[in-house]
Design an enzyme around this catalytic site. Structure first.
Site, PDB file in Angstrom:
ATOM      1  N   TRP A  18       0.733  -1.224   0.006  1.00  0.00           N
ATOM      2  CA  TRP A  18      -0.174   0.062  -0.015  1.00  0.00           C
ATOM      3  C   TRP A  18       1.037   1.472   0.011  1.00  0.00           C
ATOM      4  O   TRP A  18       0.367   2.157  -0.387  1.00  0.00           O
ATOM      5  CB  TRP A  18      -0.971  -0.038   1.266  1.00  0.00           C
ATOM      6  N   HIS A 105      13.177  -1.871  -0.695  1.00  0.00           N
ATOM      7  CA  HIS A 105      12.474  -1.334  -1.829  1.00  0.00           C
ATOM      8  C   HIS A 105      13.084  -0.228  -2.569  1.00  0.00           C
ATOM      9  O   HIS A 105      13.681   0.532  -1.820  1.00  0.00           O
ATOM     10  CB  HIS A 105      10.957  -0.888  -1.315  1.00  0.00           C
ATOM     11  N   GLU A 175      11.834  -6.139  -8.883  1.00  0.00           N
ATOM     12  CA  GLU A 175      11.116  -4.965  -9.289  1.00  0.00           C
ATOM     13  C   GLU A 175      12.010  -3.962 -10.067  1.00  0.00           C
ATOM     14  O   GLU A 175      12.753  -3.234  -9.569  1.00  0.00           O
ATOM     15  CB  GLU A 175      10.570  -4.199  -7.939  1.00  0.00           C
ATOM     16  N   GLY A 181       5.121   1.857 -11.062  1.00  0.00           N
ATOM     17  CA  GLY A 181       4.162   2.985 -11.339  1.00  0.00           C
ATOM     18  C   GLY A 181       4.044   3.485 -12.700  1.00  0.00           C
ATOM     19  O   GLY A 181       3.442   4.673 -12.786  1.00  0.00           O
ATOM     20  N   GLY A 240       0.141   0.009  -6.820  1.00  0.00           N
ATOM     21  CA  GLY A 240      -1.007   0.962  -7.190  1.00  0.00           C
ATOM     22  C   GLY A 240      -2.332  -0.086  -7.442  1.00  0.00           C
ATOM     23  O   GLY A 240      -3.178   0.322  -6.679  1.00  0.00           O
TER      24      GLY A 240
END
Ligand code: PEP
Length: 256
Positions: A18, A105, A175, A181, A240
């Site tokens: 989130w 991340h 990632e 995004g 998202g």
């Protein structure tokens, strides 16, 4: 704990990140919706919520004996207790039953200049607290274009071999920064290349350790099927699209 991990990986893992979104009302609404839905009320579905909402979410899950799990989006470099203002330790997360922690991340690597040394300490703390790390790796578009991305990703993976406490289970999320995004995703061959790299690189780690490779970056209800169809993929990390209950339920419907 080990039993949990086994159950969690029986189906492909779907982790909702989130980030810094939502409020208490949304947490109550969405978690209630997910616990009432058979495709999301599962051991393989994990919600990485802001720290502030983890305990409320835990109560909601416990109240209905739900199967889904929780993750923190970060963990302190310091463990146990002490004079570290603003920090949340692995022991604290363990106390409230958090199963996973996202570490490394790209947003934290870039916005908070988290170095490999810092990430190593975070990984140590998660492992010491029986929290399964979701360790993120990923290259920028510049690095991809120079064709040095495999070397770069191996360097990011290298710290896992420096951990003092060996881990029994780790999730490694590929990632690519250029896919986060943006609505752009690598093609299936490109994702498979990196998943294979992760398993090949980690094969010299303890044979008893369970390694699961995820893909993350612009996962949606329209591309989830082809991504989860990659045989070696252990699941996905969803940013998202995890904020919309309809999309997220659709995504979880494809996990098998
Ligand atoms: C992420 O940042 O972890 C992520 C997967 O984001 P998005 O799905 O929004 O690209």
């Amino acid at each position: 704990m080990q039993e949990d991990i086994h159950q969690a990986t029986a189906k492909k893992l779907i982790v909702a990140n989130w980030k810094m979104n939502g409020n208490l009302e949304k947490v109550v609404h969405d978690i209630t919706c997910y616990t009432n839905n058979p495709s999301t009320n599962n051991h393989n579905v994990v919600f990485a919520l802001p720290f502030l909402y983890l305990i409320s979410a835990k109560h909601l899950l416990l109240n209905v004996n739900a199967k889904c799990k929780l993750a923190s989006q970060d963990i302190s470099t310091f463990n146990n207790y002490g004079a570290y203002t603003g920090e949340i330790s692995g022991s604290m997360l363990q106390e409230i039953g958090i199963s996973y922690s996202i570490i490394g991340h790209s947003e934290r690597r870039l916005l908070y200049a988290e170095s490999q040394e810092v990430l190593l300490k975070k990984l140590e703390n998660a492992v010491a607290s029986n929290i399964t790390p979701i360790y993120c790796i990923g290259e920028t578009l510049d690095i991809r274009n120079t064709k040095r991305y495999c070397e770069f990703l191996k360097q990011e993976l290298d710290i896992l071999f420096k951990l003092q406490n060996p881990f029994h289970s780790i999730i490694i999320a590929y990632e690519p920064i250029w896919a986060i995004g943006t609505g752009v995703t690598p093609n299936i061959q490109e994702i498979s290349e990196i998943t294979d790299l992760i398993y090949a690189f980690m094969q010299n780690y303890s044979p008893h350790a369970k390694i699961t490779a995820l893909y993350g970056g612009s996962v949606s209800d329209s591309n989830i099927k082809e991504i989860l169809d990659i045989p070696q993929i252990g699941g996905v990390l969803v940013g998202g699209a995890s904020l919309n209950t309809k999309s997220f339920i659709q995504i979880c419907n494809y996990s098998y």
